[in-house]
Design an enzyme around this catalytic site. Structure first.
Site, short mmCIF file in Angstrom:
data_model
loop_
_atom_site.label_atom_id
_atom_site.label_comp_id
_atom_site.label_asym_id
_atom_site.label_seq_id
_atom_site.Cartn_x
_atom_site.Cartn_y
_atom_site.Cartn_z
CE LYS A 22 37.34 49.09 -70.68
NZ LYS A 22 36.36 48.98 -69.75
NE ARG A 90 38.34 45.44 -68.12
CZ ARG A 90 39.57 45.76 -68.15
NH1 ARG A 90 40.37 44.84 -68.82
NH2 ARG A 90 40.19 46.94 -68.40
N GLY A 99 28.24 55.69 -68.54
CA GLY A 99 26.70 55.16 -68.81
C GLY A 99 26.55 53.77 -69.06
CG MET A 101 26.75 46.97 -66.17
SD MET A 101 26.46 45.09 -66.49
CE MET A 101 28.27 44.72 -66.14
NE ARG A 336 40.89 55.57 -72.14
CZ ARG A 336 40.14 55.41 -71.42
NH1 ARG A 336 39.04 55.05 -71.54
NH2 ARG A 336 40.40 56.06 -70.09
CG HIS A 455 21.45 86.87 -78.33
ND1 HIS A 455 21.94 87.79 -77.72
CD2 HIS A 455 21.17 87.24 -79.60
CE1 HIS A 455 22.26 88.97 -78.61
NE2 HIS A 455 21.78 88.45 -79.75
NE ARG A 576 30.67 92.92 -91.02
CZ ARG A 576 31.73 92.53 -90.22
NH1 ARG A 576 32.78 93.29 -89.81
NH2 ARG A 576 31.83 91.33 -90.05
NE ARG A 632 28.45 94.61 -96.31
CZ ARG A 632 28.00 93.72 -95.28
NH1 ARG A 632 27.51 92.88 -95.33
NH2 ARG A 632 28.02 94.44 -93.79
CD GLU A 765 24.33 89.57 -98.94
OE1 GLU A 765 24.48 89.30 -97.66
OE2 GLU A 765 24.66 90.66 -99.45
CB SER A 784 32.36 87.52 -101.25
OG SER A 784 32.40 87.43 -99.92
N GLY A 786 27.98 85.34 -98.87
CA GLY A 786 27.63 86.14 -97.46
C GLY A 786 26.65 84.76 -96.81
CB THR A 787 27.55 81.88 -95.31
OG1 THR A 787 28.64 82.19 -94.60
CG2 THR A 787 28.00 80.91 -96.59
CG ASN A 788 26.76 85.63 -91.40
OD1 ASN A 788 27.43 84.50 -91.32
ND2 ASN A 788 27.38 86.78 -91.02
CG ASP A 789 22.11 88.65 -94.77
OD1 ASP A 789 21.19 88.56 -94.15
OD2 ASP A 789 22.65 89.62 -95.09
CB CYS A 851 32.98 87.70 -96.52
SG CYS A 851 31.38 87.92 -97.05
CE1 TYR A 871 37.53 86.05 -99.69
CE2 TYR A 871 37.97 85.80 -102.21
CZ TYR A 871 37.32 86.37 -101.02
OH TYR A 871 36.40 87.28 -101.43
P1 ADP Z 1 36.59 51.32 -67.27
O1 ADP Z 1 35.92 51.15 -68.51
O2 ADP Z 1 35.60 52.13 -66.29
O3 ADP Z 1 37.69 51.82 -66.91
P2 ADP Z 1 37.38 48.58 -66.71
O4 ADP Z 1 36.73 47.56 -67.47
O5 ADP Z 1 38.87 49.17 -67.19
O6 ADP Z 1 36.47 49.85 -66.54
O7 ADP Z 1 37.76 48.12 -65.28
C1 ADP Z 1 37.93 49.38 -64.19
C2 ADP Z 1 39.19 48.56 -63.49
O8 ADP Z 1 38.90 47.41 -62.91
C3 ADP Z 1 40.65 48.19 -64.15
O9 ADP Z 1 41.16 49.58 -64.41
C4 ADP Z 1 41.39 47.54 -63.43
O10 ADP Z 1 41.91 48.20 -62.33
C5 ADP Z 1 40.14 46.68 -63.02
N1 ADP Z 1 40.06 45.26 -63.58
C6 ADP Z 1 39.18 45.01 -64.48
N2 ADP Z 1 39.47 43.76 -64.96
C7 ADP Z 1 40.59 43.21 -64.31
C8 ADP Z 1 41.19 41.94 -64.02
N3 ADP Z 1 41.00 41.06 -64.90
N4 ADP Z 1 42.12 42.02 -62.94
C9 ADP Z 1 42.26 42.93 -62.27
N5 ADP Z 1 41.50 44.16 -62.41
C10 ADP Z 1 40.72 44.22 -63.09
MG MG Z 2 39.40 51.01 -67.69
MG MG Z 3 24.51 90.36 -95.58
#
Ligand code: ADP
Ligand code: MG
Ligand code: MG
Length: 899
Positions: A22, A90, A99, A101, A336, A455, A576, A632, A765, A784, A786-789, A851, A871
């Site tokens: 970001k 952010r 996951g 913050m 991104r 499996h 085979r 084979r 193999e 050739s 035979g990477t399974n065996d 193979c 190959y």
């Molecule tokens: P995530 O990684 O979950 O996308 P962000 O850091 O991009 O989290 O924030 C989520 C949303 O919060 C952004 O898409 C935007 O809408 C809002 N946001 C973040 N920073 C600002 C800011 N400086 N001004 C206005 N909105 C913001």
């Molecule tokens: Mg975002």
């Molecule tokens: Mg074999």
């Protein structure tokens, strides 16, 4: 002194390691002159240092300097009672990572500055108070771990007081003043402290919370699951706030520069008028299609399109964007390179190549070889998916959709499919190697237990059969020949539909959509005009021009061979011959051969088998005319052609009890007992069979060469490679060749035929073969792998049973990946390198291929290219994957936007 803080103007997009994804892209956009609110990034290095050593006064001081600059740029002070600066805090690691913050918005508000904010927004007290209550809520929940429910309940109470069905937006300024007090006391209750009024303290607490979230359980679990290193750390972005919730001329949204689901070159996204970022995610209100913005605010829409265009031309790729409009002014808050479907990545790469945005090599690296196979699979039709509720959901273990009648055992599956031509879905708790015959007779596989490495999943993917695994709601009652799933009863013979793309299970026959690529592949003229096919043809053409490795197929029948050739196979790397010993007429002769007491009896059996096998080879050589075919000689243990020891013993015992004549069966039983092996995988098989039953391989060679002569007579060009399996020592090969070559020569002389290509070689193999390859190569024209065996014998893992524990092995990082899917480079790969290097040194004319199943796995193909093999050979449906992977190995590293 380490620099821990970077202003947006100081970074760029290549600094993801230090600034996170970001932060790096915010810096890049700032320097491109796009409208990004000012801000700065605290580095991942600061995070790592903090996690080791605790509070960092020098970093805080540096951040203070940057905050000062930000305040000057904005002409506002954090916490100013008249005109406060507000910021967002952010998190942002190198990879986007659920996951971590969540973002805290509106930081800097307190009891005093909230009034200043109201002043500055033309007296919009309601807006200011709403911003403050959101801030307390977010800060409490995200930074201080106050249970989210506590705030939500208080909010619900406030709305209830306004009347039934009241919305957030119905709360007026006074209601919000009450709510702020309520929120502050909730905060106090849970943290035993007052809500911090000092904005600098707010900021410091928020920054440290982001740092700590790197080691939170959710983040660690996600990294383990996605194989992301724990040593990266997260950056923190401090960004001046802009407001999308200041009325109908404001709003917030997400935009993609092209459609991420079908790749079309049209802007795509969602917009929510009068809203702050988190409202979109929370799904409080329904978003509008991005195109609606054109009507609501044509000027901002036009600007947004321009920004999108600029970004695409700058990144040379599809981008996704988070933006906010404050009173008609557009702000870009994130970008991104955007994720996309397997389908879309081909269309986009093709279009961008066409537009001159990227070159051919780049286009090749934009498509994921691991997802290529998906494009050929059928899907459950979109409208059916919208209409029907699935009765169960499991893991999407193998892609594709399938319809069939429910059966509960492998034997039934095979019987229904073979005898009645029925389409069946095999439903089991889990599968074992004994179920293999039923699995490959089925349209699809559904299991109630087991994961993506069970499996069932491994076999299904290997065979290209759609599968849903671990659908826990499916309760099978074998007695009743039925299963229940969430209250629905499905009996044996009932039709179901499974979707291996998303793991859903439906009752009945749902409409399926054929894949456009598959239709085009088999010649459908309309499908051949579609963009996805044009993209596929063009990029595969580039791939074929770039790759160094040849690609062959593993094919055992004339049908498979011609199918493989259509898919671009340049020969057969493994034909085979075991199936040529199966089928009712052949098994009788095979058993006769096994039971023969004298060479004469044995010869009778061979004479019966020879013409049948010759017919098979003629078809294969014709299909592969002018291309090499590696045949084979027989490989599996003989007992596979005999009845099962236990059931036969029971049969004999029961028959004898009843006083029936069991003489014949007893003779068979004695032979079965004699051939029984404790460890058939390490027993009488491969070249050992050829040595044990000298007439067997001679018969096979005779039928191969006679078939080649026949094809030659009809004007064809059969190119024959005869391969002897499971060689461990050089003399095994030398002696077999000494026995077999004269057999071939005799026929060729008799028929007066010269073949353009006749070679003798062996599979590598066994580890012993690999490390003595120099010696073996002196009697071989080709190797050739035979990477399974080779994998089984290098690890001492049985491939048939590995499903039981490989998941645990991967999870605990005891193996880098499932070694039966991707070549284990340090171990098995090292053996291969020794064999290929020493083999070629001893015999420079030696040609070398692979193979095993690995021949169709992208990472393994890359390794084979690195080894300099001639190959790879793989299942017919993986040919395109192998062709693409071989080209990518030459061109560079795949840059996945989808990972
Ligand atoms: P995530 O990684 O979950 O996308 P962000 O850091 O991009 O989290 O924030 C989520 C949303 O919060 C952004 O898409 C935007 O809408 C809002 N946001 C973040 N920073 C600002 C800011 N400086 N001004 C206005 N909105 C913001
Ligand atoms: Mg975002
Ligand atoms: Mg074999």
């Amino acid at each position: 002194m380490t620099k821990y803080v970077y202003d947006f103007s100081e970074g760029n997009k290549d600094m993801k390691d230090l600034l996170g994804g970001k932060g790096a892209n915010l810096a890049e956009m700032t320097n491109m002159g796009l409208p990004v609110p000012p801000g700065f990034t605290i580095t991942t290095e600061a995070c790592l240092a903090f996690l080791v050593g605790g509070p960092m006064p020098e970093m805080q001081q540096e951040a203070g300097v940057h905050l000062q600059a930000l305040q000057e740029a904005m002409g506002k002070q954090l916490g100013d009672p008249e005109d406060p600066l507000l910021v967002s805090v952010r998190s942002g690691a190198k990879f986007s990572m659920p996951g971590m913050m969540d973002t805290v918005l509106n930081l800097g508000l307190n009891d005093v500055s909230v009034e200043g904010l109201a002043e500055q927004t033309e007296g919009d007290t309601r807006f200011a108070r709403d911003a403050y209550r959101r801030f307390i809520q977010m800060f409490g929940k995200i930074v201080m771990d106050v249970p989210a429910d506590a705030f939500e309940h208080a909010l619900d109470d406030a709305k209830e007081k306004k009347g039934p069905n009241a919305q957030d937006t119905d709360l007026d300024s006074d209601d919000l003043a009450g709510l702020i007090e309520r929120f502050k006391s909730i905060y106090r209750e849970h943290t035993k402290e007052d809500f911090p009024q000092d904005p600098k303290e707010q900021l410091q607490l928020a920054i440290e919370a982001v740092f700590k979230s790197w080691n939170g359980k959710r983040a660690r679990d996600y990294r383990r699951q996605n194989k992301i290193s724990d040593d990266l750390g997260t950056a923190v972005n401090i960004v001046a706030m802009v407001f999308g919730n200041r009325g109908d001329d404001s709003g917030t949204g997400v935009a993609f520069t092209r459609d991420p689901s079908n790749g079309e070159r049209a802007p795509y996204g969602d917009y929510l008028p009068n809203a702050q970022g988190e409202d979109v995610v929370a799904g409080i209100r329904n978003t509008l299609k991005l195109a609606e913005l054109e009507r609501l605010d044509p000027k901002s829409y036009g600007e947004l399109l321009e920004v999108m265009d600029t970004l695409e031309r700058h990144y040379h790729d599809m981008c996704d964007i988070e933006f906010t409009i404050e009173k008609g002014k557009l702000w870009i808050l994130q970008t991104r390179v955007g994720k996309r479907t397997a389908f879309a990545e081909w269309v986009m790469a093709y279009d961008m190549l066409d537009e001159g945005l990227i070159d051919e090599d780049t286009a090749l690296l934009r498509v994921d070889a691991n997802r290529l196979e998906e494009l050929f699979k059928r899907r459950v039709a979109e409208d059916a998916k919208r209409r029907e509720d699935p009765i169960a959901a499991g893991l999407n273990a193998s892609p594709g959709a399938a319809i069939g009648a429910v059966v509960f055992t492998a034997d039934e599956a095979e019987r229904w499919a073979k005898d009645d031509g029925a389409k069946v879905i095999l439903v089991r708790r889990e599968t074992t190697p004994d179920d293999y015959h039923g699995m490959i007779a089925s349209q699809g596989i559904l299991t109630s237990a087991g994961g993506t490495n069970s499996h069932a999943a491994v076999v299904a993917r290997g065979e290209g059969i759609p599968a849903v695994c671990g659908a826990g709601q499916v309760r099978i009652d074998f007695e009743a020949r039925a299963f229940t799933a969430n209250g629905t009863v499905v009996r044996e013979g009932d039709m179901i539909t499974i979707d291996g793309f998303d793991g859903h299970v439906y009752v009945g026959e749902q409409p399926l959509e054929e894949s456009v690529l598959e239709k085009a592949r088999v010649g459908d003229a309309r499908a051949r005009t579609e963009k996805i096919w044009l993209a596929f043809e063009r990029l595969m053409g580039v791939a074929d021009a770039r790759r160094r490795l040849r690609v062959r197929a593993n094919a055992d029948t004339p049908e498979q061979s011609s199918n493989a050739r259509e898919r671009g196979a340049e020969g057969i790397g493994l034909c085979r011959t075991e199936h040529m010993f199966l089928g009712p007429e052949r098994v009788a002769a095979v058993q006769q051969m096994i039971f023969a007491e004298t060479p004469e009896e044995e010869q009778v059996a061979y004479d019966a088998l020879l013409p049948l096998q010759r017919g098979d080879f003629v078809g294969i050589f014709k299909a592969m005319d002018g291309l090499p075919v590696t045949v084979r000689l027989l490989d599996p243990p003989l007992h596979e052609f005999l009845p099962d020891l236990t059931s036969l013993s029971v049969e004999v015992a029961v028959g004898r009890e009843r006083g029936e004549d069991v003489d014949e069966q007893e003779k068979i039983l004695a032979k079965v007992r004699q051939l029984h092996e404790a460890n058939p995988m390490l027993g009488l098989r491969g070249v050992r069979l050829g040595i044990f039953k000298p007439g067997l391989y001679a018969m096979q060679v005779r039928s191969i060469i006679e078939a080649a002569c026949e094809v030659r007579f009809s004007g064809g060009d059969p190119m024959v490679e005869i391969m002897i399996p499971l060689v461990a020592t050089a003399p095994e090969l030398t002696q077999m060749r000494a026995e077999l070559e004269p057999v071939a020569r005799e026929i060729l002389d008799r028929e007066g035929v010269q073949l353009s290509h006749l070679e003798w070689g062996t599979m590598i193999e066994l580890p012993r073969a690999a490390v003595t390859a120099g010696e073996i190569a002196r009697s071989a024209d080709f190797f050739s792998f035979g990477t399974n065996d080779l994998t089984q014998t290098a690890f001492g893992f049985s491939r048939d049973d590995i499903g039981k524990f490989v998941g645990l092995y991967e999870e605990r990082k005891l193996v880098p990946a499932n070694p039966f899917v991707t070549i284990d480079v340090p171990g098995v790969g090292r053996l291969m390198r020794i064999a290929s290097d020493e083999g070629r040194e001893a015999n420079p004319a030696l040609h070398v291929g692979i193979c095993g199943e690995h021949g169709g796995d992208p990472a393994s193909v890359r390794f084979c290219d690195d080894l300099g093999l001639d190959y790879v050979s793989c299942s017919p449906f993986r040919i395109e994957t192998a062709r693409l992977s071989a080209a990518q190995a030459v061109v560079g590293a795949f840059a996945s936007a989808s990972a």
